[in-house]
Scaffold this motif. Structure first.
Motif, PDB file in Angstrom:
ATOM      1  N   LYS A 142       0.843  -1.206   0.000  1.00 23.05           N
ATOM      2  CA  LYS A 142       0.000   0.000   0.000  1.00 23.05           C
ATOM      3  C   LYS A 142       0.882   1.262   0.000  1.00 23.05           C
ATOM      4  O   LYS A 142       0.666   2.175  -0.799  1.00 23.05           O
ATOM      5  CB  LYS A 142      -0.896  -0.013   1.238  1.00 23.05           C
ATOM      6  CG  LYS A 142      -1.922   1.088   1.228  1.00 23.05           C
ATOM      7  CD  LYS A 142      -2.874   0.961   2.366  1.00 23.05           C
ATOM      8  CE  LYS A 142      -3.878   2.097   2.311  1.00 23.05           C
ATOM      9  NZ  LYS A 142      -4.508   2.318   3.597  1.00 23.05           N
ATOM     10  N   ASN A 143       1.884   1.274   0.887  1.00 26.98           N
ATOM     11  CA  ASN A 143       2.701   2.476   1.020  1.00 26.98           C
ATOM     12  C   ASN A 143       3.649   2.694  -0.150  1.00 26.98           C
ATOM     13  O   ASN A 143       4.135   3.808  -0.346  1.00 26.98           O
ATOM     14  CB  ASN A 143       3.486   2.443   2.338  1.00 26.98           C
ATOM     15  CG  ASN A 143       2.532   2.468   3.526  1.00 26.98           C
ATOM     16  OD1 ASN A 143       1.408   2.957   3.408  1.00 26.98           O
ATOM     17  ND2 ASN A 143       2.950   1.905   4.646  1.00 26.98           N
ATOM     18  N   SER A 144       3.914   1.650  -0.937  1.00 27.03           N
ATOM     19  CA  SER A 144       4.815   1.863  -2.070  1.00 27.03           C
ATOM     20  C   SER A 144       4.047   2.216  -3.350  1.00 27.03           C
ATOM     21  O   SER A 144       4.649   2.475  -4.390  1.00 27.03           O
ATOM     22  CB  SER A 144       5.706   0.622  -2.288  1.00 27.03           C
ATOM     23  OG  SER A 144       4.891  -0.492  -2.521  1.00 27.03           O
ATOM     24  N   SER A 145       2.720   2.253  -3.256  1.00 24.82           N
ATOM     25  CA  SER A 145       1.911   2.587  -4.444  1.00 24.82           C
ATOM     26  C   SER A 145       1.922   4.095  -4.711  1.00 24.82           C
ATOM     27  O   SER A 145       1.696   4.881  -3.809  1.00 24.82           O
ATOM     28  CB  SER A 145       0.453   2.160  -4.239  1.00 24.82           C
ATOM     29  OG  SER A 145       0.401   0.811  -3.915  1.00 24.82           O
ATOM     30  N   ILE A 146       2.178   4.434  -5.954  1.00 21.22           N
ATOM     31  CA  ILE A 146       2.235   5.848  -6.369  1.00 21.22           C
ATOM     32  C   ILE A 146       1.365   5.992  -7.602  1.00 21.22           C
ATOM     33  O   ILE A 146       1.489   5.189  -8.539  1.00 21.22           O
ATOM     34  CB  ILE A 146       3.690   6.224  -6.766  1.00 21.22           C
ATOM     35  CG1 ILE A 146       4.603   6.214  -5.540  1.00 21.22           C
ATOM     36  CG2 ILE A 146       3.788   7.534  -7.498  1.00 21.22           C
ATOM     37  CD1 ILE A 146       4.492   7.444  -4.680  1.00 21.22           C
TER      38      ILE A 146
END
Ligand SMILES: Cc1ncc(C[n+]2csc(CCOP(=O)(O)OP(=O)(O)O)c2C)c(N)n1
Length: 291
Positions: free
Chosen positions: A228-232
């Motif tokens: 989730k946190n690496s999605s851009i």
């Protein structure tokens, strides 16, 4: 019947006698099945005109859970079977469930040529960065440096960007989401199915059993948070350089365009040929004095 007793909407599409799913607890595949069911429900898909196709792998076990015709084929050959099916009967809705290994390693050649032909089908590729079913060997999408059972010191190869690959090969619809974007994923499946041509939807998914653990991630939840946190988003990524994008997952819609479609081209040729043959036959009959 109280709401609590109400049957889950997805059960309408699944073979209840085959449940529970065989996947490890916390596997991302359940989310993909849920998003697909949401789309089928929204568009009121006629399951009688739908065939789900897969190769071999955990992700390739998905079609067997759906209450419709399906073909569980050989490793890497889902697109070859799907091509035969769609060409024989272009009225079918053909949906392929595949994994990063199945479609971009052993099946890589079939993938690029299905894109080039732009054959009308929707491919949902569950990218867990590993060969999940066979114990965590590294795959063509394993990021450089990440571990697999066949890369105990870290993957020395560079990964494929599947969306860039299929875009370059000629697909009509290309999108990437993750299992932390189930609503966007359902919408992408819908758009893919509405595309007259080859639609490719990559879903970055967690495989904690065979990818997270070997890479030092303690829990399944932690792996989901990393994804989730690496999605851009594609728009944000446009203003970031290569270094900033390292280990990021770019999400969004990459391609959505109309192009000539394979089965339409083939059937146009068949139609033209039969008209020509008929004309030739009439001509010959005339010469021979037949009616
Ligand atoms: C011709 C052939 N080669 C190798 C295998 C062994 N095999 C089965 S599944 C698989 C990899 C599956 O990986 P992927 O497609 O990424 O699916 P996942 O299990 O991760 O969902 C392999 C190598 C096979 N079944 N057939």
């Amino acid at each position: 019947m109280t709401d609590a007793n109400k049957e889950h909407f997805a059960l309408k599409y699944l073979r209840k006698d085959r449940l529970p799913l065989m996947f490890c607890s916390g596997c991302g595949i359940g989310t993909v099945i849920n998003s697909a069911c949401k789309t089928f429900d929204k568009i009121e898909l006629n399951m009688k005109d739908t065939v789900l196709v897969s190769g071999i792998g955990c992700s390739s076990r998905i079609p067997g859970y759906f209450e419709c015709d399906s073909i569980h084929t050989t490793h890497g050959r889902a697109l070859a079977f799907a091509t035969g099916l769609k060409t024989f009967n272009p009225d079918l809705n053909v949906i392929v469930f595949t994994g990063d290994g199945d479609c971009s390693a052993i099946g890589g050649n079939h993938l690029i040529h299905a894109c080039r032909r732009n054959i009308d089908m929707t491919v949902i590729c569950i990218n867990n960065n590993t060969y999940g079913m066979t114990g965590g060997q590294y795959s063509p999408t394993t990021p450089s440096g990440k571990k697999g059972t066949t890369a105990p010191y870290g993957n020395p190869e560079r990964p494929f960007d599947l969306c860039k690959l299929v875009e370059a090969a000629g697909a009509s619809y290309v999108a990437r989401w993750t299992t932390t974007h189930p609503i966007q994923l359902a919408r992408a499946i819908e758009k893919g199915m509405n595309t007259k041509g080859f639609a490719f939807i990559e879903v970055v998914a967690q495989c904690h059993t065979n990818y997270g653990r070997i890479n030092g991630v303690k829990t399944n939840i932690e792996l989901v948070e990393i994804i989730k946190n690496s999605s851009i988003s594609i728009n944000k990524a446009k203003n970031m350089n290569e270094e900033e994008l390292n280990e990021k997952v770019i999400i969004g819609e990459f391609v959505n365009k109309e192009q000539p479609e394979y089965t339409e081209q083939i059937y146009n040729i068949i139609e033209q040929e039969s008209v020509l043959n008929k004309e030739e036959e009439n001509e010959e009959n005339k010469k021979e004095g037949k009616k």
